[in-house]
Scaffold this motif. Structure first.
Motif, PDB file in Angstrom:
ATOM      1  N   ARG A 261      -6.501  69.487 117.741  1.00 12.15           N
ATOM      2  CA  ARG A 261      -7.282  68.768 116.717  1.00 12.15           C
ATOM      3  C   ARG A 261      -6.385  67.864 115.857  1.00 12.15           C
ATOM      4  NH1 ARG A 261     -10.285  73.162 113.270  1.00 12.15           N
ATOM      5  NH2 ARG A 261     -11.698  71.476 112.686  1.00 12.15           N
ATOM      6  N   ARG A 262      -5.072  67.852 116.176  1.00  5.47           N
ATOM      7  CA  ARG A 262      -4.067  67.093 115.431  1.00  5.47           C
ATOM      8  C   ARG A 262      -3.950  67.567 113.984  1.00  5.47           C
ATOM      9  NH1 ARG A 262      -2.274  63.277 118.710  1.00  5.47           N
ATOM     10  NH2 ARG A 262      -3.617  62.459 120.385  1.00  5.47           N
ATOM     11  N   ARG A 263      -4.225  68.833 113.776  1.00  2.00           N
ATOM     12  CA  ARG A 263      -4.051  69.443 112.455  1.00  2.00           C
ATOM     13  C   ARG A 263      -2.730  70.224 112.493  1.00  2.00           C
ATOM     14  NH1 ARG A 263      -9.135  70.499 109.578  1.00  2.00           N
ATOM     15  NH2 ARG A 263      -8.452  72.644 109.235  1.00  2.00           N
ATOM     16  N   HIS A 264      -1.637  69.492 112.424  1.00  2.00           N
ATOM     17  CA  HIS A 264      -0.310  70.069 112.671  1.00  2.00           C
ATOM     18  C   HIS A 264       0.119  71.065 111.590  1.00  2.00           C
ATOM     19  CE1 HIS A 264       0.234  67.419 116.043  1.00  2.00           C
ATOM     20  NE2 HIS A 264      -0.072  66.370 115.299  1.00  2.00           N
ATOM     21  N   ASP A 265      -0.208  70.803 110.352  1.00  2.00           N
ATOM     22  CA  ASP A 265       0.184  71.728 109.287  1.00  2.00           C
ATOM     23  C   ASP A 265      -0.514  73.076 109.440  1.00  2.00           C
ATOM     24  OD1 ASP A 265       1.954  69.989 108.136  1.00  2.00           O
ATOM     25  OD2 ASP A 265       0.527  69.205 106.665  1.00  2.00           O
ATOM     26  N   GLN A 266      -1.779  73.061 109.870  1.00  2.00           N
ATOM     27  CA  GLN A 266      -2.500  74.314 110.109  1.00  2.00           C
ATOM     28  C   GLN A 266      -1.876  75.067 111.282  1.00  2.00           C
ATOM     29  OE1 GLN A 266      -3.851  71.445 109.424  1.00  2.00           O
ATOM     30  NE2 GLN A 266      -5.416  71.715 107.850  1.00  2.00           N
ATOM     31  N   ALA A 267      -1.491  74.325 112.331  1.00  2.00           N
ATOM     32  CA  ALA A 267      -0.840  74.956 113.484  1.00  2.00           C
ATOM     33  C   ALA A 267       0.468  75.622 113.066  1.00  2.00           C
ATOM     34  CB  ALA A 267      -0.579  73.913 114.563  1.00  2.00           C
ATOM     35  N   TYR A 282       9.803  93.012 117.036  1.00  2.00           N
ATOM     36  CA  TYR A 282      10.794  92.999 118.111  1.00  2.00           C
ATOM     37  C   TYR A 282      12.201  92.782 117.548  1.00  2.00           C
ATOM     38  CZ  TYR A 282       6.531  92.236 120.786  1.00  2.00           C
ATOM     39  OH  TYR A 282       5.264  92.346 121.303  1.00  2.00           O
ATOM     40  N   LYS A 283      13.181  92.998 118.391  1.00  2.00           N
ATOM     41  CA  LYS A 283      14.563  92.740 117.987  1.00  2.00           C
ATOM     42  C   LYS A 283      14.751  91.242 117.747  1.00  2.00           C
ATOM     43  CE  LYS A 283      16.418  96.524 120.786  1.00  2.00           C
ATOM     44  NZ  LYS A 283      17.274  96.871 121.937  1.00  2.00           N
ATOM     45  N   LYS A 284      15.742  90.917 116.905  1.00  2.00           N
ATOM     46  CA  LYS A 284      16.008  89.510 116.621  1.00  2.00           C
ATOM     47  C   LYS A 284      16.361  88.764 117.900  1.00  2.00           C
ATOM     48  CE  LYS A 284      18.672  86.463 113.625  1.00  2.00           C
ATOM     49  NZ  LYS A 284      19.734  86.353 112.601  1.00  2.00           N
ATOM     50  N   LEU A 285      17.140  89.415 118.771  1.00  2.00           N
ATOM     51  CA  LEU A 285      17.467  88.816 120.069  1.00  2.00           C
ATOM     52  C   LEU A 285      16.463  89.323 121.098  1.00  2.00           C
ATOM     53  CD1 LEU A 285      21.375  89.052 120.149  1.00  2.00           C
ATOM     54  CD2 LEU A 285      19.976  87.060 119.660  1.00  2.00           C
ATOM     55  N   SER A 286      15.313  88.685 121.161  1.00  2.00           N
ATOM     56  CA  SER A 286      14.267  89.061 122.117  1.00  2.00           C
ATOM     57  C   SER A 286      13.546  87.810 122.600  1.00  2.00           C
ATOM     58  CB  SER A 286      13.261  90.021 121.479  1.00  2.00           C
ATOM     59  OG  SER A 286      12.524  89.364 120.461  1.00  2.00           O
ATOM     60  N   VAL A 287      12.981  87.904 123.784  1.00  2.00           N
ATOM     61  CA  VAL A 287      12.239  86.774 124.359  1.00  2.00           C
ATOM     62  C   VAL A 287      11.056  86.413 123.475  1.00  2.00           C
ATOM     63  CG1 VAL A 287      10.824  86.042 126.320  1.00  2.00           C
ATOM     64  CG2 VAL A 287      12.980  87.241 126.725  1.00  2.00           C
ATOM     65  N   GLU A 288      10.398  87.438 122.913  1.00  2.00           N
ATOM     66  CA  GLU A 288       9.220  87.189 122.069  1.00  2.00           C
ATOM     67  C   GLU A 288       9.569  86.319 120.865  1.00  2.00           C
ATOM     68  OE1 GLU A 288       8.489  90.709 124.542  1.00  2.00           O
ATOM     69  OE2 GLU A 288      10.136  90.172 123.206  1.00  2.00           O
ATOM     70  N   VAL A 289      10.696  86.638 120.214  1.00  2.00           N
ATOM     71  CA  VAL A 289      11.137  85.848 119.060  1.00  2.00           C
ATOM     72  C   VAL A 289      11.510  84.426 119.492  1.00  2.00           C
ATOM     73  CG1 VAL A 289      12.960  85.610 117.319  1.00  2.00           C
ATOM     74  CG2 VAL A 289      11.873  87.828 117.685  1.00  2.00           C
ATOM     75  N   ALA A 290      12.170  84.314 120.653  1.00  2.00           N
ATOM     76  CA  ALA A 290      12.546  82.987 121.160  1.00  2.00           C
ATOM     77  C   ALA A 290      11.307  82.146 121.462  1.00  2.00           C
ATOM     78  CB  ALA A 290      13.395  83.140 122.419  1.00  2.00           C
ATOM     79  N   GLN A 291      10.265  82.773 122.014  1.00  2.00           N
ATOM     80  CA  GLN A 291       9.042  82.046 122.367  1.00  2.00           C
ATOM     81  C   GLN A 291       8.341  81.475 121.137  1.00  2.00           C
ATOM     82  OE1 GLN A 291       7.013  85.137 124.528  1.00  2.00           O
ATOM     83  NE2 GLN A 291       7.677  84.354 126.530  1.00  2.00           N
ATOM     84  N   THR A 292       8.144  82.322 120.126  1.00  2.00           N
ATOM     85  CA  THR A 292       7.456  81.815 118.923  1.00  2.00           C
ATOM     86  C   THR A 292       8.338  80.816 118.175  1.00  2.00           C
ATOM     87  OG1 THR A 292       8.195  83.805 117.727  1.00  2.00           O
ATOM     88  CG2 THR A 292       5.931  83.793 118.577  1.00  2.00           C
ATOM     89  N   GLY A 293       9.669  81.009 118.242  1.00  2.00           N
ATOM     90  CA  GLY A 293      10.574  80.049 117.621  1.00  2.00           C
ATOM     91  C   GLY A 293      10.476  78.679 118.264  1.00  2.00           C
ATOM     92  N   LEU A 294      10.382  78.658 119.601  1.00  2.00           N
ATOM     93  CA  LEU A 294      10.244  77.386 120.314  1.00  2.00           C
ATOM     94  C   LEU A 294       8.914  76.707 119.987  1.00  2.00           C
ATOM     95  CD1 LEU A 294      11.207  75.311 122.382  1.00  2.00           C
ATOM     96  CD2 LEU A 294      10.280  76.774 124.198  1.00  2.00           C
ATOM     97  N   LEU A 295       7.848  77.499 119.922  1.00  2.00           N
ATOM     98  CA  LEU A 295       6.539  76.931 119.570  1.00  2.00           C
ATOM     99  C   LEU A 295       6.560  76.335 118.171  1.00  2.00           C
ATOM    100  CD1 LEU A 295       4.153  79.676 121.034  1.00  2.00           C
ATOM    101  CD2 LEU A 295       4.490  77.364 121.917  1.00  2.00           C
ATOM    102  N   LEU A 296       7.249  77.012 117.258  1.00  2.00           N
ATOM    103  CA  LEU A 296       7.374  76.493 115.893  1.00  2.00           C
ATOM    104  C   LEU A 296       8.139  75.167 115.879  1.00  2.00           C
ATOM    105  CD1 LEU A 296       8.080  79.375 113.334  1.00  2.00           C
ATOM    106  CD2 LEU A 296       6.510  77.442 113.062  1.00  2.00           C
ATOM    107  N   ALA A 297       9.245  75.142 116.630  1.00  2.00           N
ATOM    108  CA  ALA A 297      10.050  73.915 116.706  1.00  2.00           C
ATOM    109  C   ALA A 297       9.211  72.753 117.216  1.00  2.00           C
ATOM    110  CB  ALA A 297      11.254  74.149 117.615  1.00  2.00           C
ATOM    111  N   ALA A 301       8.068  69.330 115.332  1.00  2.00           N
ATOM    112  CA  ALA A 301       8.392  68.049 115.973  1.00  2.00           C
ATOM    113  C   ALA A 301       7.138  67.203 116.174  1.00  2.00           C
ATOM    114  CB  ALA A 301       9.080  68.295 117.308  1.00  2.00           C
ATOM    115  N   ALA A 302       6.032  67.865 116.575  1.00  2.00           N
ATOM    116  CA  ALA A 302       4.786  67.143 116.854  1.00  2.00           C
ATOM    117  C   ALA A 302       4.171  66.552 115.592  1.00  2.00           C
ATOM    118  CB  ALA A 302       3.780  68.079 117.519  1.00  2.00           C
ATOM    119  N   ALA A 303       4.471  67.162 114.444  1.00  2.00           N
ATOM    120  CA  ALA A 303       3.908  66.652 113.191  1.00  2.00           C
ATOM    121  C   ALA A 303       4.397  65.235 112.897  1.00  2.00           C
ATOM    122  CB  ALA A 303       4.279  67.580 112.034  1.00  2.00           C
ATOM    123  N   GLY A 304       5.615  64.915 113.360  1.00  2.00           N
ATOM    124  CA  GLY A 304       6.119  63.553 113.237  1.00  2.00           C
ATOM    125  C   GLY A 304       6.578  63.157 111.856  1.00  2.00           C
ATOM    126  N   HIS A 305       6.800  64.132 110.969  1.00  2.00           N
ATOM    127  CA  HIS A 305       7.271  63.827 109.616  1.00  2.00           C
ATOM    128  C   HIS A 305       8.792  63.970 109.569  1.00  2.00           C
ATOM    129  CE1 HIS A 305       3.125  63.845 108.545  1.00  2.00           C
ATOM    130  NE2 HIS A 305       2.980  65.164 108.581  1.00  2.00           N
TER     131      HIS A 305
END
Length: 432
Positions: A261-267, A282-297, A301-305
């Motif tokens: 919906r291009r509502r980047h701040d809500q995402a 989960y542990k700090k060094l875990s795939v789960e943490v890496a996955q959500t960290g990448l999605l956040l990044a 980035a997609a917000a374009g600010h």
């Protein structure tokens, strides 16, 4: 052709003598992998009819034991054995109750749900759910005991939820939504009758809301999808608290929908909550943490600010470091993170940083997979943009080699690279 079902009689004989001098029961269950045929027969090992058999458990006793075994197998996580027991339940219910009884419909519904959740076979799940639905549609007598009414309503929930999820897995959003709406309506009626708690079991309100949300996304009904996802969040939060691991996947779903919906701040808001739970659970060094960290990044980035650049860089770097530590530098998820990171670096004008990162990730040996092909394509394009045509040509030629091995020479990506190489050759810029 299915073998006719033989109904055992009450005749009992004593078992004596040597092997097969007195008939002995042999029970067989046949189930084709596609679930189209179910057959349960009893026969003696010398071919004698069932009424000549001396000792055997009655079908009703066998059914009771089989149901208990299936439940125990599920509790013990012996899921494939549980699935086999549910096949036997269908056969035994048919013997005991006949082809039109609601208990046979319930057995088919439970088997359909098993095909969906245990075997992950949506086509077979849908077939059995349709069988269950057809039995109930032939005529349902609701002047039964309260307990039977509950079981029938629970069966309807299982049927329509299984149909809804099967359609969803087969990318049929409209049919999925229609089936899931029926589940929602049944749940509303149960709430009015104050029977919701006693009927809903393995399928929860969270499951229903989540499935409805995903069906809405498939139909591009994004605002409605967000409403259903938020409903699922509310249900989980009220029963398990706001730090439940179940919330992670729901937050990711609603964030993805908000990005559409291009509502980047809500995402970003939802992904921050998912990441926070991951770090707590989960542990700090875990795939789960890496996955959500990448999605956040990617969300930042997609917000374009420009004011988000520092935060995006932080999450890309953290995610990549965790993947490298947990999975290793050559793992596909690690390499994919490098690709996503490099694309963003190019987007903000840091092409040399992007090239260096990809070059280090590539290493000395080139693997033949989709991610490596994309890395070579990006690196070649960076050289072309910098006017280093021959270096770019060599990398794109290597890219084409990998693409041809992975996709074939006729794939759109291979043909696109080939066309670019041909253009460079014709212009004489390739140096060949």
């Amino acid at each position: 052709m299915s073998v006719p079902i033989r109904i055992p009689t009450d005749s009992i004989y004593e078992e004596r003598g040597s092997l097969c001098t007195t008939p002995k029961t042999v029970t067989s269950i046949h189930a084709e992998e596609d679930g189209s045929i179910l057959d349960y027969t009893e026969r003696s090992c010398d071919g004698a009819p069932p009424h000549d058999l001396k000792k055997r458990a009655l079908p009703v006793d066998k059914l009771s034991r089989t149901q208990l075994t299936a439940e125990q197998c599920i509790q013990d996580n012996e899921l494939l054995q549980a699935h086999k027991e549910l096949i036997r339940c269908v056969a035994l219910n048919r013997i005991i109750h006949g082809d039109g009884h609601w208990r046979l419909a319930k057995a088919f519904a439970d088997l359909a749900y098993s095909y969906l959740t245990i075997r992950e076979l949506p086509v077979q799940a849908r077939q059995h759910a349709e069988s269950a639905k057809n039995i109930l549609l032939r005529g349902l007598d609701m002047s039964k005991s309260v307990e039977e009414k509950r079981e029938v309503l629970g069966t309807l929930v299982t049927i329509y939820y299984t149909l809804g999820l099967s359609h969803l897995l087969q990318n049929n959003g409209r049919e999925s939504f229609l089936s899931l709406q029926k589940v929602e309506k049944i749940v509303e009626e149960l709430e009015e009758l104050q029977e919701k708690t006693s009927v809903l079991g393995k399928i929860t309100e969270k499951d229903i809301a989540l499935a409805l949300g995903r069906a809405c996304v498939m139909q591009n009904k994004l605002s409605l999808a967000v409403n259903f996802f938020e409903q699922a969040i509310k249900t989980v939060t009220s029963s398990e608290g706001d730090s439940s691991p179940e919330l992670i996947s729901i937050y990711r779903d609603v964030a993805r929908t908000e990005q559409m919906r291009r509502r980047h701040d809500q995402a970003i808001h939802y992904l921050l909550q998912a990441h926070s739970i991951c770090q707590a659970v989960y542990k700090k060094l875990s795939v789960e943490v890496a996955q959500t960290g990448l999605l956040l990044a990617k969300a930042y980035a997609a917000a374009g600010h420009s004011e988000y650049n520092e935060t995006a860089d932080k999450y890309f770097t953290e995610s990549l470091s965790v993947y490298q530590a947990v999975l290793g530098p050559e793992d596909p998820q690690t390499l994919n993170t490098c690709v996503e990171f490099s694309k963003w670096l190019i987007q903000i004008g840091k092409t040399q940083e992007a090239y260096k990162m990809l070059q280090e990730a590539m290493g000395s040996e080139t693997q033949y997979n989709e991610i490596v092909a994309e890395m070579l394509s990006i690196m070649g394009s960076i050289h072309l943009a910098d006017g280093k045509i021959q270096k770019g040509y060599r990398l794109l030629k290597k890219c084409l080699e990998v693409q041809t091995a992975v996709y074939s020479s006729q794939h759109s990506k291979s043909r696109e690279t080939q066309n670019l190489l041909s253009t460079l050759q014709k212009s004489g810029a390739s140096g060949e």
